[in-house]
Motif scaffolding. Structure first.
Motif, PDB file in Angstrom:
ATOM      1  N   LEU A  15      -4.568   3.723   0.233  1.00 60.31           N
ATOM      2  CA  LEU A  15      -4.040   4.812   0.735  1.00 60.31           C
ATOM      3  C   LEU A  15      -5.094   5.249   1.617  1.00 60.31           C
ATOM      4  O   LEU A  15      -4.916   6.011   2.876  1.00 60.31           O
ATOM      5  CB  LEU A  15      -3.492   5.740  -0.230  1.00 60.31           C
ATOM      6  CG  LEU A  15      -2.270   5.675  -0.868  1.00 60.31           C
ATOM      7  CD1 LEU A  15      -2.112   6.771  -1.842  1.00 60.31           C
ATOM      8  CD2 LEU A  15      -1.101   5.710  -0.076  1.00 60.31           C
ATOM      9  N   SER A  16      -6.169   5.414   1.457  1.00 60.18           N
ATOM     10  CA  SER A  16      -7.434   6.255   1.955  1.00 60.18           C
ATOM     11  C   SER A  16      -7.587   5.555   3.460  1.00 60.18           C
ATOM     12  O   SER A  16      -7.826   6.308   4.495  1.00 60.18           O
ATOM     13  CB  SER A  16      -8.965   5.860   1.240  1.00 60.18           C
ATOM     14  OG  SER A  16      -9.268   4.757   1.468  1.00 60.18           O
TER      15      SER A  16
ATOM     16  N   LEU B  49      -5.344   4.768   5.170  1.00 58.83           N
ATOM     17  CA  LEU B  49      -4.237   5.392   6.231  1.00 58.83           C
ATOM     18  C   LEU B  49      -4.831   6.788   6.872  1.00 58.83           C
ATOM     19  O   LEU B  49      -3.768   7.458   7.621  1.00 58.83           O
ATOM     20  CB  LEU B  49      -3.133   5.560   5.592  1.00 58.83           C
ATOM     21  CG  LEU B  49      -2.417   4.040   4.698  1.00 58.83           C
ATOM     22  CD1 LEU B  49      -1.327   4.630   4.205  1.00 58.83           C
ATOM     23  CD2 LEU B  49      -2.086   3.086   5.906  1.00 58.83           C
TER      24      LEU B  49
ATOM     25  N   ALA C 262       0.733  -1.101  -0.169  1.00 59.51           N
ATOM     26  CA  ALA C 262      -0.006  -0.264  -0.135  1.00 59.51           C
ATOM     27  C   ALA C 262       0.893   1.290  -0.038  1.00 59.51           C
ATOM     28  O   ALA C 262       0.461   2.352  -0.556  1.00 59.51           O
ATOM     29  CB  ALA C 262      -0.955   0.126   1.271  1.00 59.51           C
ATOM     30  N   THR C 263       2.041   1.206   0.499  1.00 55.67           N
ATOM     31  CA  THR C 263       2.839   2.310   0.812  1.00 55.67           C
ATOM     32  C   THR C 263       3.953   2.593  -0.113  1.00 55.67           C
ATOM     33  O   THR C 263       4.597   3.486  -0.373  1.00 55.67           O
ATOM     34  CB  THR C 263       3.564   2.636   2.027  1.00 55.67           C
ATOM     35  OG1 THR C 263       4.221   1.075   2.447  1.00 55.67           O
ATOM     36  CG2 THR C 263       2.316   2.773   3.164  1.00 55.67           C
ATOM     37  N   GLN C 264       3.972   1.556  -1.095  1.00 53.02           N
ATOM     38  CA  GLN C 264       4.755   1.994  -2.486  1.00 53.02           C
ATOM     39  C   GLN C 264       3.949   2.878  -3.179  1.00 53.02           C
ATOM     40  O   GLN C 264       2.943   3.359  -3.155  1.00 53.02           O
ATOM     41  CB  GLN C 264       4.691   0.523  -3.292  1.00 53.02           C
ATOM     42  CG  GLN C 264       5.493  -0.484  -2.768  1.00 53.02           C
ATOM     43  CD  GLN C 264       5.770  -1.358  -3.922  1.00 53.02           C
ATOM     44  OE1 GLN C 264       4.756  -2.326  -4.105  1.00 53.02           O
ATOM     45  NE2 GLN C 264       6.985  -1.681  -4.528  1.00 53.02           N
ATOM     46  N   LEU C 265       4.933   3.923  -3.963  1.00 50.77           N
ATOM     47  CA  LEU C 265       4.380   4.920  -4.727  1.00 50.77           C
ATOM     48  C   LEU C 265       3.814   4.235  -5.924  1.00 50.77           C
ATOM     49  O   LEU C 265       4.244   3.287  -6.449  1.00 50.77           O
ATOM     50  CB  LEU C 265       5.540   5.736  -4.716  1.00 50.77           C
ATOM     51  CG  LEU C 265       5.900   6.738  -3.774  1.00 50.77           C
ATOM     52  CD1 LEU C 265       7.321   7.433  -4.065  1.00 50.77           C
ATOM     53  CD2 LEU C 265       4.957   7.700  -3.358  1.00 50.77           C
ATOM     54  N   VAL C 266       2.975   4.925  -6.463  1.00 49.64           N
ATOM     55  CA  VAL C 266       2.439   4.501  -7.783  1.00 49.64           C
ATOM     56  C   VAL C 266       3.499   4.391  -8.881  1.00 49.64           C
ATOM     57  O   VAL C 266       3.532   3.461  -9.716  1.00 49.64           O
ATOM     58  CB  VAL C 266       1.205   5.285  -8.242  1.00 49.64           C
ATOM     59  CG1 VAL C 266       1.533   6.953  -8.524  1.00 49.64           C
ATOM     60  CG2 VAL C 266       0.148   4.861  -9.264  1.00 49.64           C
TER      61      VAL C 266
ATOM     62  N   HIS D 229      -4.194   0.779  -4.989  1.00 48.40           N
ATOM     63  CA  HIS D 229      -3.523   1.519  -4.487  1.00 48.40           C
ATOM     64  C   HIS D 229      -3.904   2.629  -3.692  1.00 48.40           C
ATOM     65  O   HIS D 229      -3.757   2.990  -2.522  1.00 48.40           O
ATOM     66  CB  HIS D 229      -2.453   2.146  -5.592  1.00 48.40           C
ATOM     67  CG  HIS D 229      -1.408   3.254  -5.168  1.00 48.40           C
ATOM     68  ND1 HIS D 229      -0.586   3.132  -4.414  1.00 48.40           N
ATOM     69  CD2 HIS D 229      -1.678   4.561  -5.402  1.00 48.40           C
ATOM     70  CE1 HIS D 229       0.191   4.218  -4.139  1.00 48.40           C
ATOM     71  NE2 HIS D 229      -0.461   5.183  -4.955  1.00 48.40           N
ATOM     72  N   PHE D 230      -4.946   3.330  -4.462  1.00 46.56           N
ATOM     73  CA  PHE D 230      -5.668   4.631  -3.690  1.00 46.56           C
ATOM     74  C   PHE D 230      -6.774   4.071  -2.496  1.00 46.56           C
ATOM     75  O   PHE D 230      -6.670   4.875  -1.589  1.00 46.56           O
ATOM     76  CB  PHE D 230      -6.366   5.480  -4.601  1.00 46.56           C
ATOM     77  CG  PHE D 230      -5.446   6.247  -5.513  1.00 46.56           C
ATOM     78  CD1 PHE D 230      -4.769   7.320  -4.975  1.00 46.56           C
ATOM     79  CD2 PHE D 230      -5.079   5.923  -6.851  1.00 46.56           C
ATOM     80  CE1 PHE D 230      -3.861   8.019  -5.540  1.00 46.56           C
ATOM     81  CE2 PHE D 230      -4.195   6.400  -7.340  1.00 46.56           C
ATOM     82  CZ  PHE D 230      -3.471   7.574  -6.999  1.00 46.56           C
TER      83      PHE D 230
ATOM     84  N   HIS E  64      -0.182   3.803  11.606  1.00 43.05           N
ATOM     85  CA  HIS E  64       0.884   3.280  10.453  1.00 43.05           C
ATOM     86  C   HIS E  64       2.253   3.572  10.525  1.00 43.05           C
ATOM     87  O   HIS E  64       3.147   2.984  10.196  1.00 43.05           O
ATOM     88  CB  HIS E  64      -0.007   3.679   9.158  1.00 43.05           C
ATOM     89  CG  HIS E  64       0.768   3.490   8.216  1.00 43.05           C
ATOM     90  ND1 HIS E  64       1.220   2.072   7.534  1.00 43.05           N
ATOM     91  CD2 HIS E  64       1.515   4.170   7.085  1.00 43.05           C
ATOM     92  CE1 HIS E  64       1.965   2.213   6.569  1.00 43.05           C
ATOM     93  NE2 HIS E  64       2.033   3.283   6.331  1.00 43.05           N
ATOM     94  N   ILE E  65       2.582   4.938  10.854  1.00 42.51           N
ATOM     95  CA  ILE E  65       3.966   5.197  11.302  1.00 42.51           C
ATOM     96  C   ILE E  65       4.257   5.834  12.559  1.00 42.51           C
ATOM     97  O   ILE E  65       3.227   6.068  13.142  1.00 42.51           O
ATOM     98  CB  ILE E  65       4.384   6.285  10.087  1.00 42.51           C
ATOM     99  CG1 ILE E  65       3.607   7.642  10.231  1.00 42.51           C
ATOM    100  CG2 ILE E  65       4.477   5.616   8.597  1.00 42.51           C
ATOM    101  CD1 ILE E  65       4.035   8.807   9.396  1.00 42.51           C
TER     102      ILE E  65
ATOM    103  N   GLU F 244       6.466   3.291  -8.496  1.00 41.60           N
ATOM    104  CA  GLU F 244       7.023   2.143  -8.253  1.00 41.60           C
ATOM    105  C   GLU F 244       6.626   0.825  -8.498  1.00 41.60           C
ATOM    106  O   GLU F 244       6.872  -0.203  -8.596  1.00 41.60           O
ATOM    107  CB  GLU F 244       7.562   2.056  -6.571  1.00 41.60           C
ATOM    108  CG  GLU F 244       8.364   3.126  -6.314  1.00 41.60           C
ATOM    109  CD  GLU F 244       8.279   3.465  -4.610  1.00 41.60           C
ATOM    110  OE1 GLU F 244       9.387   4.002  -4.389  1.00 41.60           O
ATOM    111  OE2 GLU F 244       7.717   2.887  -4.002  1.00 41.60           O
TER     112      GLU F 244
END
Lengths: 491, 469
Positions: free
Chosen positions: A65-66, A68, A6-10, A61-62, A471-472, A12
């Motif tokens: 992200l949501s 988080l 999930a936290t890979q950038l789009v 992906h998005f 998450h972080i 990547e």
């Protein structure tokens, strides 16, 4: 459970040749080389290096992200001064109707009578709620409304042949106030506040003179107190020939109870994304419609939305013939989508409902205050309007924490509550500004107070390490600013 | 009321806990004589069903671009929006959150902002993007203010080929500042290099141009950049994000700051807003860039993450010394653009741009194959162009088309008295050959073939609500 991708950038996730959508084949003749239509030096050698992903990639992906984010739909969000109230779903659906969402801003007036009728009604509603008769819906945000109104004031004084260069702003005000004053060509001068956040009248008198163009004031103020001297303040400003601007950020406390036009304001903005439930959108859009007293009407931005004829025969049009206007401040007509939601919101509540909104907002804040003040000092006392500011300063000594308000806020995240606004206003040490809004239950307020109480009792190490379950953990903001990395680059 | 929680019992219990006799007591700090002694004069409250029927009736009084065929542009365009954009942007976790002041619980928004900024750099060929501004017009003006601040010069030069609204906003902002605004007239629909050369000097903070410009023509951006840079001024270029699928990027052509209206990237027309202000600049200018910026860093365990950064530029810290008064960005619309660009990818963006180009050129040729209409300018165009009506009956012509359910173009006389016999036409990838032929026939003959079923159908006129706008 957590999807680690999930936290890979789009970027990547990108693989050459993958596609998320396909456009139709060209159905018009296209045998001419592109270079015959566009000179070669105006053409790109290749398209921008955007990521190449599938539709399913995009969705996963998005969507991940949501998850988080904390949001009003998922969590109590008592972020002071931001009025994070519930965003009604019906408003989203209605704003998406083709007859409202799929219309071009430069269509002829006769093809947009429905939307103009709604916007005209919004103007009338805001005039009634503010007690100020003339409205412009153009400004795109609260700060934009401030700037627009200050330009209106500048034009007003210019036309009267008066040279006034100063805007007075209490030191508890939001930072947009002085920044807007500066952009409108004025010099911002700060006025002291008392411990309860009220304007220091002696300091006001010392700084108020014939140079004063405008006094900008937030009422209820940023501590959540009603400025009891407001009418006296307005009188003093008017006596020197100045104008009073009301920052409407805290209107949620006084809908149908007190009107800025009645307590001395000459100009104001609303924040419909706060007061009238426009969703905050992760940082915007907002809107910043302004209302002004009659003598300032001619200076409002161009175009104005006007009605010709009476009820059944009414036609609406955009009037560009306004020789005294400051001009345009935004392309087309402003953040219409946010104003539509304002209309839906006010129509849903009616007059009694809106008053009830403010009553419950104030009741909820006072209820929470009555609990919180048993374990954190609240310098303003035992009553508030729609929000209050507690101070975490005692924890500095008690626990040796350097930034106790921040630490408490971070630890609240672990308990499933968004943090209050911290370190604002600047006039209260280690401020925690708490605004529950009217769309929360007593049980939620009890649970929040309980969590805050427990958090305060926790050891210093736990607090300065918090949050522990998100998450972080805390990001290194110093590194982010010292060596800014503000875009992704391939390895 | 369905959004409120407190029952009468709750109210009583809460008042007791507070130690107040009544709700009125909570408002006692407001002097009685200031309090409104009557109910607000507002229309009566409506339940959801009633409201829906009321709003649908009002909405149906507007003619929309689903039922009508749209050839309008002028800064807002009817581009295709893939379904995923609405689906994702209507997730409550995105649209009911706020500015990521607590990065630990806002990584979704922050990462999306970082991806947005990266994609804007990819579209512009520049180094740094902010996380968005209000709209194209305010972005253009903020860029000019930034140039004034960076260069410490006060002269701003632009041309009337820049969007009239943007120029009007600029004039409004500059009226209270110590700055000089020079607006050059267009020559054959583009900036005249000679006039520009005569006007730009060592007091010039920046030149503001648009390419493709408001009249659809491509400006000679590279030549203009060279001229401005000779005088150490900055070039601010308004660009078309969709155009970057095939056209040279503003950064590659020498722009120092590039701005755009981002509505074209996944947002419906929305009667003009909310939209998306795009802004990117060269590396050296980053500390003067207005608006929020997301930056990469690490958390305490060394994991990559994102925060708002360079906040010392912003008003909540710097107050009157900030780079701008801007507080909000258009987060939700930046998100939409990010989803849109991810879905299209380089190939999809290039295909879209090529379709716009081909269809616009087909439409121009198709309309001008008779005697009545001609293209007003010779400069190369992308998706928009100006048509001259030799019979000078633009109003009547567009009205006839409207009766055939066609928004045929935008009359230009209001902004350009010299072009009162002209109208502006935009053709996006959504216009089919059939629609273009109908449009051309209608303008040429005053009538159009009967509407094909898909245009006349109203079954698609209520798309899913997720059109978050």
């Amino acid at each position: 459970m957590r999807n680690q991708q999930a936290t890979q950038l789009v970027f990547e996730l990108s693989r050459v040749g993958r596609r998320g959508t396909r456009l139709p084949d060209c159905d018009v003749p296209s045998d001419e080389p592109i270079e015959s239509l566009i000179p070669a030096d105006q053409l790109a050698t290749e398209p921008p290096p955007l990521p190449e992903v599938t539709e399913a990639d995009v969705v996963r992906h998005f969507t991940n992200l949501s998850t988080l984010n904390m949001s009003v739909d998922t969590h109590f969000y008592p972020l002071g001064s931001c009025t994070m109230k519930y965003n009604p779903k019906r408003n989203e659906r209605l704003a998406g109707l083709a007859g409202l969402a799929q219309i071009h801003p430069l269509q002829p007036d006769e093809t947009i009578q429905g939307v103009l009728e709604i916007l005209y009604a919004v103007q009338e509603m805001l005039a009634e709620i503010s007690g100020l008769p003339a409205v412009s819906l153009q400004p795109a945000a609260g700060a934009h409304g401030e700037l627009t109104a200050l330009l209106v004031a500048a034009a007003y004084f210019r036309e009267r042949g008066e040279k006034r260069s100063v805007v007075l702003i209490p030191d508890s005000a939001h930072g947009t106030n002085p920044a807007s004053a500066q952009m409108a060509g004025f010099r911002a001068v700060s006025i002291k506040s008392t411990a309860k956040g009220f304007v220091d009248m002696a300091d006001l008198d010392a700084k108020l003179d014939e140079q004063t163009a405008v006094l900008m004031i937030t009422n209820p103020n940023t501590l959540g107190c009603y400025e009891q001297q407001i009418e006296d303040i307005a009188r003093r400003v008017h006596k020197k020939g100045g104008l009073v601007y009301l920052d409407g950020a805290n209107m949620n406390a006084i809908l149908g109870i007190a009107r800025p036009g009645d307590f001395g304001a000459d100009m104001m903005h609303f924040n419909p994304h706060k007061t009238f439930s426009g969703p905050h959108g992760g940082g915007g859009p907002g809107a910043g419609p302004i209302c002004v007293a009659a003598p300032l009407c001619d200076y409002l931005p161009c175009p104005a939305l006007v009605r010709d004829g009476d009820d059944e025969q009414a036609r609406y049009r955009l009037n560009y013939d306004r020789p005294h206007s400051i001009g345009r401040v935004r392309s087309f007509f402003g953040n219409v989508g946010v104003l539509l939601r304002t209309y839906f919101y006010i129509r849903s509540y009616g007059a009694d409902g809106l008053r009830r909104v403010s009553e419950d907002a104030v009741l909820n804040a006072n209820y929470l205050l009555s609990k919180v003040r048993h374990f954190l000092p609240v310098p303003q006392g035992d009553r508030c309007m729609h929000e209050f500011v507690a101070s975490a300063e005692p924890l500095k000594k008690q626990k040796g924490l350097k930034q106790p308000a921040m630490d408490l806020g971070k630890r609240l995240l672990d308990f499933g509550f968004h943090a209050p606004t911290v370190y604002f206003p600047l006039t209260v040490h280690d401020a925690m500004m708490i605004e529950p809004t009217e769309t929360e239950s007593r049980e939620t307020l009890d649970a929040f107070a309980e969590a805050l109480f427990r958090v305060i009792e926790e050891p210093a190490e736990t607090l300065s390490d918090a949050p522990l379950t998100t998450h972080i953990s805390r990001p290194d903001e110093v590194q982010a600013a010292r060596k800014p990395v503000v875009r992704w680059t391939p390895d | 009321m369905s959004y409120l929680f407190n029952t009468d019992d709750d109210r009583k219990a809460m008042l007791q806990a507070i130690g107040a006799e009544s709700i009125e007591e909570l408002f006692r700090s407001i002097p009685a004589e200031t309090q409104l002694s009557r109910p607000l004069n507002l229309p009566a409250a409506m339940g959801e069903l009633e409201l829906q029927q009321h709003v649908q009736a009002l909405a149906s009084q507007n003619q929309n671009v689903v039922d009508y065929c749209c050839f309008l542009g002028g800064g807002a365009y009817d581009h295709f929006v893939p379904a995923v954009v609405d689906e994702i942007a209507s997730r409550g976790e995105f649209y009911t959150s706020y500015t990521p002041y607590q990065p630990e619980v806002a990584q979704g928004n922050l990462q999306a902002m970082f991806e947005y900024q990266t994609m804007i750099c990819q579209l512009t060929g520049l180094d740094v993007s902010n996380a968005s501004l209000y709209d194209g017009g305010s972005a253009a003006v903020e860029a000019v203010l930034m140039a004034i601040s960076v260069t410490r010069r006060s002269k701003v030069v632009t041309c009337d080929t820049v969007h009239p609204h943007y120029r009007q906003i600029l004039a409004t902002y500059l009226q209270s500042l110590d700055a000089e605004l020079v607006v050059l007239p267009a020559t054959d629909g583009v900036v005249s290099l000679e006039q520009l050369q005569a006007c730009v000097d060592d007091t010039t903070a920046c030149v503001l141009i648009q390419s493709p410009n408001f009249l659809g023509s491509l400006e000679d951006v590279a030549a203009i950049a060279e001229l401005v840079h000779q005088h150490k001024g900055l070039l601010v270029t308004v660009f078309d994000p969709i155009g970057t699928g095939i056209l040279a990027r503003p950064g590659d052509q020498g722009a120092d700051i590039a701005v755009a209206e981002g509505q074209t990237l996944g947002t419906p027309l929305l009667f003009g807003g909310p939209y998306l202000g795009i802004m990117a600049c060269r590396e050296g200018l980053v500390r003067r860039l207005p608006g929020r910026i997301a930056g990469q860093t690490v958390d305490r365990k060394g994991r990559r993450c994102w925060v708002l950064t360079l906040q010392t530029r912003e008003q909540h810290i710097r107050r009157e010394k900030a780079t701008s008064n801007i507080c909000t960005n258009q987060g939700l619309f930046a998100l939409r653009a990010t989803i849109f660009l991810s879905t299209l990818g380089p190939q999809g963006l290039a295909d879209t741009a090529r379709l716009c180009l081909r269809k616009a050129h087909y439409a121009a040729r198709r309309l001008t194959d008779g005697d009545r209409f001609s293209l007003a300018f010779e400069a190369p165009t992308f998706k928009e162009f100006v048509v001259r009506d030799r019979e000078n009956r633009v109003g009547e012509l567009l009205q006839t088309a409207l009766e055939q359910k066609i928004f045929a173009g935008i009359p230009l006389g209001t902004w350009y008295p010299d072009l009162a016999d002209c109208f502006l036409v935009a053709v996006t990838e959504k216009r089919t050959r059939d629609e273009i032929d109908r449009w051309a026939n209608c303008l040429q003959t005053g009538t159009a073939a009967p509407l094909p079923a898909k245009n006349g159908s109203t079954t698609v006129s209520n798309p899913p609500a997720s059109q978050h706008a």
